[in-house]
Design a protein around this motif. Sequence first.
Motif, PDB file in Angstrom:
ATOM      1  N   UNK A  31       9.955  -8.436   0.754  1.00 25.13           N
ATOM      2  CA  UNK A  31      10.002  -9.496  -0.219  1.00 25.13           C
ATOM      3  C   UNK A  31      10.728 -10.783   0.104  1.00 25.13           C
ATOM      4  N   UNK A  32      11.468 -10.654   1.083  1.00 23.00           N
ATOM      5  CA  UNK A  32      12.107 -12.172   1.423  1.00 23.00           C
ATOM      6  C   UNK A  32      12.151 -12.188   2.814  1.00 23.00           C
ATOM      7  N   UNK A  33      11.865 -13.414   3.680  1.00 24.18           N
ATOM      8  CA  UNK A  33      11.920 -13.568   5.066  1.00 24.18           C
ATOM      9  C   UNK A  33      12.853 -14.809   5.140  1.00 24.18           C
ATOM     10  N   UNK A  34      13.680 -14.787   6.332  1.00 24.99           N
ATOM     11  CA  UNK A  34      14.495 -16.144   6.466  1.00 24.99           C
ATOM     12  C   UNK A  34      13.838 -16.450   7.844  1.00 24.99           C
ATOM     13  N   UNK A  35      13.291 -17.673   8.019  1.00 25.96           N
ATOM     14  CA  UNK A  35      12.925 -18.166   9.286  1.00 25.96           C
ATOM     15  C   UNK A  35      13.687 -19.334   9.966  1.00 25.96           C
ATOM     16  N   UNK A  36      14.466 -18.805  10.948  1.00 18.72           N
ATOM     17  CA  UNK A  36      15.468 -19.439  11.456  1.00 18.72           C
ATOM     18  C   UNK A  36      14.849 -20.736  12.539  1.00 18.72           C
ATOM     19  N   UNK A  37      15.650 -21.583  12.677  1.00 20.51           N
ATOM     20  CA  UNK A  37      15.016 -22.803  13.575  1.00 20.51           C
ATOM     21  C   UNK A  37      15.960 -22.478  15.078  1.00 20.51           C
ATOM     22  N   UNK A  38      15.055 -22.889  16.112  1.00 21.14           N
ATOM     23  CA  UNK A  38      15.623 -22.751  17.447  1.00 21.14           C
ATOM     24  C   UNK A  38      15.754 -24.152  18.281  1.00 21.14           C
ATOM     25  N   UNK A  39      14.916 -25.173  17.860  1.00 17.41           N
ATOM     26  CA  UNK A  39      14.898 -26.347  18.442  1.00 17.41           C
ATOM     27  C   UNK A  39      14.540 -27.370  17.284  1.00 17.41           C
ATOM     28  N   UNK A  40      15.055 -28.694  17.533  1.00 21.17           N
ATOM     29  CA  UNK A  40      14.760 -29.956  16.723  1.00 21.17           C
ATOM     30  C   UNK A  40      13.107 -30.063  16.362  1.00 21.17           C
ATOM     31  N   UNK A  41      12.360 -29.856  17.558  1.00 19.16           N
ATOM     32  CA  UNK A  41      10.773 -29.886  17.661  1.00 19.16           C
ATOM     33  C   UNK A  41      10.028 -28.923  16.468  1.00 19.16           C
ATOM     34  N   UNK A  42      10.795 -27.769  16.301  1.00 18.16           N
ATOM     35  CA  UNK A  42      10.096 -27.046  15.431  1.00 18.16           C
ATOM     36  C   UNK A  42      10.663 -26.848  13.666  1.00 18.16           C
ATOM     37  N   UNK A  43      11.514 -27.749  13.347  1.00 16.17           N
ATOM     38  CA  UNK A  43      12.052 -27.685  12.231  1.00 16.17           C
ATOM     39  C   UNK A  43      11.199 -28.081  11.170  1.00 16.17           C
ATOM     40  N   UNK A  44      10.150 -29.102  11.174  1.00 13.16           N
ATOM     41  CA  UNK A  44       9.462 -29.590  10.286  1.00 13.16           C
ATOM     42  C   UNK A  44       8.313 -28.697  10.220  1.00 13.16           C
ATOM     43  N   UNK A  45       7.845 -27.761  11.214  1.00  9.95           N
ATOM     44  CA  UNK A  45       6.955 -26.533  11.120  1.00  9.95           C
ATOM     45  C   UNK A  45       7.476 -25.395  10.160  1.00  9.95           C
ATOM     46  N   UNK A  46       8.861 -25.138  10.500  1.00  6.56           N
ATOM     47  CA  UNK A  46       9.533 -24.301   9.576  1.00  6.56           C
ATOM     48  C   UNK A  46       9.485 -24.546   8.317  1.00  6.56           C
ATOM     49  N   UNK A  47       9.917 -25.990   7.892  1.00  4.71           N
ATOM     50  CA  UNK A  47      10.047 -26.606   6.554  1.00  4.71           C
ATOM     51  C   UNK A  47       8.444 -26.418   5.818  1.00  4.71           C
ATOM     52  N   UNK A  48       7.451 -26.738   6.466  1.00  7.88           N
ATOM     53  CA  UNK A  48       5.962 -26.718   6.227  1.00  7.88           C
ATOM     54  C   UNK A  48       5.775 -25.208   5.622  1.00  7.88           C
ATOM     55  N   UNK A  49       5.931 -24.512   6.612  1.00  2.00           N
ATOM     56  CA  UNK A  49       5.684 -22.953   6.486  1.00  2.00           C
ATOM     57  C   UNK A  49       6.297 -22.374   5.047  1.00  2.00           C
ATOM     58  N   UNK A  50       7.534 -22.538   5.164  1.00  2.00           N
ATOM     59  CA  UNK A  50       8.376 -22.144   3.967  1.00  2.00           C
ATOM     60  C   UNK A  50       7.913 -22.874   2.559  1.00  2.00           C
ATOM     61  N   UNK A  51       7.348 -23.879   2.641  1.00  2.00           N
ATOM     62  CA  UNK A  51       6.807 -24.369   1.364  1.00  2.00           C
ATOM     63  C   UNK A  51       5.488 -23.806   0.763  1.00  2.00           C
ATOM     64  N   UNK A  52       4.740 -23.277   1.858  1.00  2.00           N
ATOM     65  CA  UNK A  52       3.415 -22.847   2.022  1.00  2.00           C
ATOM     66  C   UNK A  52       3.515 -21.255   1.573  1.00  2.00           C
ATOM     67  N   UNK A  53       4.476 -20.596   1.834  1.00  2.00           N
ATOM     68  CA  UNK A  53       4.359 -19.103   1.569  1.00  2.00           C
ATOM     69  C   UNK A  53       5.489 -18.458   0.700  1.00  2.00           C
ATOM     70  N   UNK A  54       5.223 -17.959  -0.354  1.00  2.00           N
ATOM     71  CA  UNK A  54       6.339 -17.472  -1.334  1.00  2.00           C
ATOM     72  C   UNK A  54       7.207 -16.603  -0.365  1.00  2.00           C
ATOM     73  N   UNK A  55       8.329 -16.372  -0.927  1.00  2.00           N
ATOM     74  CA  UNK A  55       9.175 -15.419  -0.173  1.00  2.00           C
ATOM     75  C   UNK A  55       9.956 -15.881   0.935  1.00  2.00           C
ATOM     76  N   UNK A  56       9.456 -17.007   1.763  1.00  4.86           N
ATOM     77  CA  UNK A  56       9.939 -17.451   2.925  1.00  4.86           C
ATOM     78  C   UNK A  56      10.975 -18.452   2.691  1.00  4.86           C
ATOM     79  N   UNK A  57      12.121 -18.478   3.446  1.00  6.35           N
ATOM     80  CA  UNK A  57      13.190 -19.575   3.352  1.00  6.35           C
ATOM     81  C   UNK A  57      13.788 -19.910   4.692  1.00  6.35           C
ATOM     82  N   UNK A  58      13.841 -21.401   4.865  1.00  7.00           N
ATOM     83  CA  UNK A  58      14.183 -21.703   6.184  1.00  7.00           C
ATOM     84  C   UNK A  58      15.707 -21.873   6.577  1.00  7.00           C
TER      85      UNK A  58
END
Length: 253
Positions: A31-58
């Motif tokens: 029901x829930x997923x935490x999506x961790x960051x690895x590098x600054x280049x990926x932070x915006x993509x993680x934020x966008x993904x987590x806004x798009x899909x319910x249950x995902x948290x950056x």
Amino acid sequence: MLIDTHCHLDLPWLGNHPETYLAAAGAAGVERWVVPGLHPDGWQGIADLCRRYDGTFPAFGIHPRHAGEVSEEALVCLRQWAGKGVAVGEIGLDRRCAHPERQQELFRRQIRIACELELPLLIHCNGMVGMTLAVLREERAERVGGILHGYCGSLESAREFVQMGFVLSPGGNLLRQNTDRPRRLLQSLGLSRLVLESDAPGPAADSPRNRPEFLTELVDCIATMTGYSPGEIIRETGRAALGILPCLGREHR
């Protein structure tokens, strides 16, 4: 609640079709997923993904493998990004990675950001348990606690982390080890200090590609090792995850 506390949904090949893998994991009960960051280049993509899909948290952080390339500007940016996440991570120390002194400096700086923002930590620790414990103590990381991601250390060290307010996520290491260490760890600590993770798309037990729905295999593995029922494992590890990452209790960010 079945919660995946560490899932790299933004990385290839999961990142190409995250909705497919989220749907499969959801059908398996996650029901829930935490999506961790690895590098600054990926932070915006993680934020966008987590806004798009319910249950995902950056979560936002810099992995130790990138210690040699991180600028002061990146740490300033992290201070701005971190408050948008549920934790600071994935951060830590790794003996396989270069620049050990820079790794430790980066680790300390990120712990300080987390403590300033009162956010828990997602800790990567490979082969440097003693140093990780020392840094966490010196930086007073018990103020925020967090999760030891992919933990495969000793029971004695596990107890030290727990005393500092951390919970442990053994993850797929349980499925890959052929020793009694995971069994002793699980049986001694109990479920209240454990959380679950797929670490997808990292390697699974018998496959180089891991999927978020494989989290249910981890539940079955723990049940076999400990005698707890799958229902007990899901309930208690979910409670532990919500305790250390309270923002996961929200419907969506």
